[in-house]
Design a protein around this motif. Structure first.
Motif, mmCIF file in Angstrom:
data_model
loop_
_atom_site.group_PDB
_atom_site.id
_atom_site.type_symbol
_atom_site.label_atom_id
_atom_site.label_comp_id
_atom_site.label_asym_id
_atom_site.label_seq_id
_atom_site.Cartn_x
_atom_site.Cartn_y
_atom_site.Cartn_z
ATOM 1 N N THR A 226 0.851 -1.178 0.000
ATOM 2 C CA THR A 226 0.000 0.000 0.000
ATOM 3 C C THR A 226 0.894 1.238 0.000
ATOM 4 O O THR A 226 2.103 1.137 0.257
ATOM 5 N N GLN A 227 0.290 2.383 -0.230
ATOM 6 C CA GLN A 227 1.071 3.611 -0.122
ATOM 7 C C GLN A 227 1.544 3.793 1.315
ATOM 8 O O GLN A 227 2.634 4.303 1.542
ATOM 9 N N ASP B 104 2.421 1.351 3.334
ATOM 10 C CA ASP B 104 3.594 0.481 3.466
ATOM 11 C C ASP B 104 4.834 1.161 2.896
ATOM 12 O O ASP B 104 5.897 1.175 3.528
ATOM 13 N N LEU B 105 4.684 1.707 1.694
ATOM 14 C CA LEU B 105 5.818 2.358 1.041
ATOM 15 C C LEU B 105 6.257 3.588 1.825
ATOM 16 O O LEU B 105 7.453 3.837 1.981
ATOM 17 N N SER B 106 5.301 4.319 2.355
ATOM 18 C CA SER B 106 5.626 5.486 3.172
ATOM 19 C C SER B 106 6.438 5.082 4.395
ATOM 20 O O SER B 106 7.449 5.711 4.718
ATOM 21 N N SER B 107 6.008 4.022 5.048
ATOM 22 C CA SER B 107 6.697 3.543 6.242
ATOM 23 C C SER B 107 8.127 3.116 5.924
ATOM 24 O O SER B 107 9.050 3.399 6.683
ATOM 25 N N VAL C 220 2.601 9.812 2.824
ATOM 26 C CA VAL C 220 1.620 9.276 1.872
ATOM 27 C C VAL C 220 1.123 10.344 0.887
ATOM 28 O O VAL C 220 1.054 10.065 -0.318
ATOM 29 N N PRO C 221 0.772 11.555 1.338
ATOM 30 C CA PRO C 221 0.304 12.546 0.357
ATOM 31 C C PRO C 221 1.351 12.846 -0.724
ATOM 32 O O PRO C 221 1.003 13.034 -1.897
ATOM 33 N N THR C 222 2.620 12.847 -0.347
ATOM 34 C CA THR C 222 3.686 13.086 -1.325
ATOM 35 C C THR C 222 3.791 11.899 -2.280
ATOM 36 O O THR C 222 3.913 12.085 -3.500
#
Length: 118
Positions: free
Chosen positions: A29-30, A32-35, A41-43
């Motif tokens: 998920t976004q 997951d990728l953010s973490s 996430v917004p970026t």
């Protein structure tokens, strides 16, 4: 004096599509990728939609989160660019006859956890 926003070019669109497709292929998920990347996430959402240009540091953090080398990631994005339309969906005119690489076959086979074992 206002600053000029960075223009979104074809390279940004190619990288954005590659990020979105890679994240989906890895079932991330976004969030997951953010973490994993430390990018909010917004970026990430704006990057994936090619609404903002991505800088080299962001791309490096994203490719590290994918477990990939940034140079290899960019080369793959360009080599598969014709397979995708601007919205990231497969281009039906280009898919026919496309041969998957050994690495792509391994990724597809390793993701097949739902097969009936019998």
């Amino acid at each position: 004096m206002a600053t000029n926003p960075r223009r979104i070019g074809e390279s940004t669109r190619l990288i954005a599509t590659a990020i979105r497709m890679t994240r989906a292929a890895k079932r991330m998920t976004q969030e997951d990728l953010s973490s994993r990347s430390g990018i909010p996430v917004p970026t990430l959402s704006k990057i994936e939609k090619a609404l903002t240009a991505i800088d080299v540091d962001q791309l490096d953090r994203i490719t590290q989160a994918f477990g990939q080398d940034m140079g290899d990631f960019v080369r793959r994005a360009y080599s598969t660019a014709e397979l995708y339309q601007a919205d990231g969906s497969l281009n039906p005119a280009q898919v026919t006859g496309y041969a998957l690489s050994d690495e792509e076959m391994r990724e597809l086979n390793s993701d097949d956890d739902t097969s009936d074992k019998g």
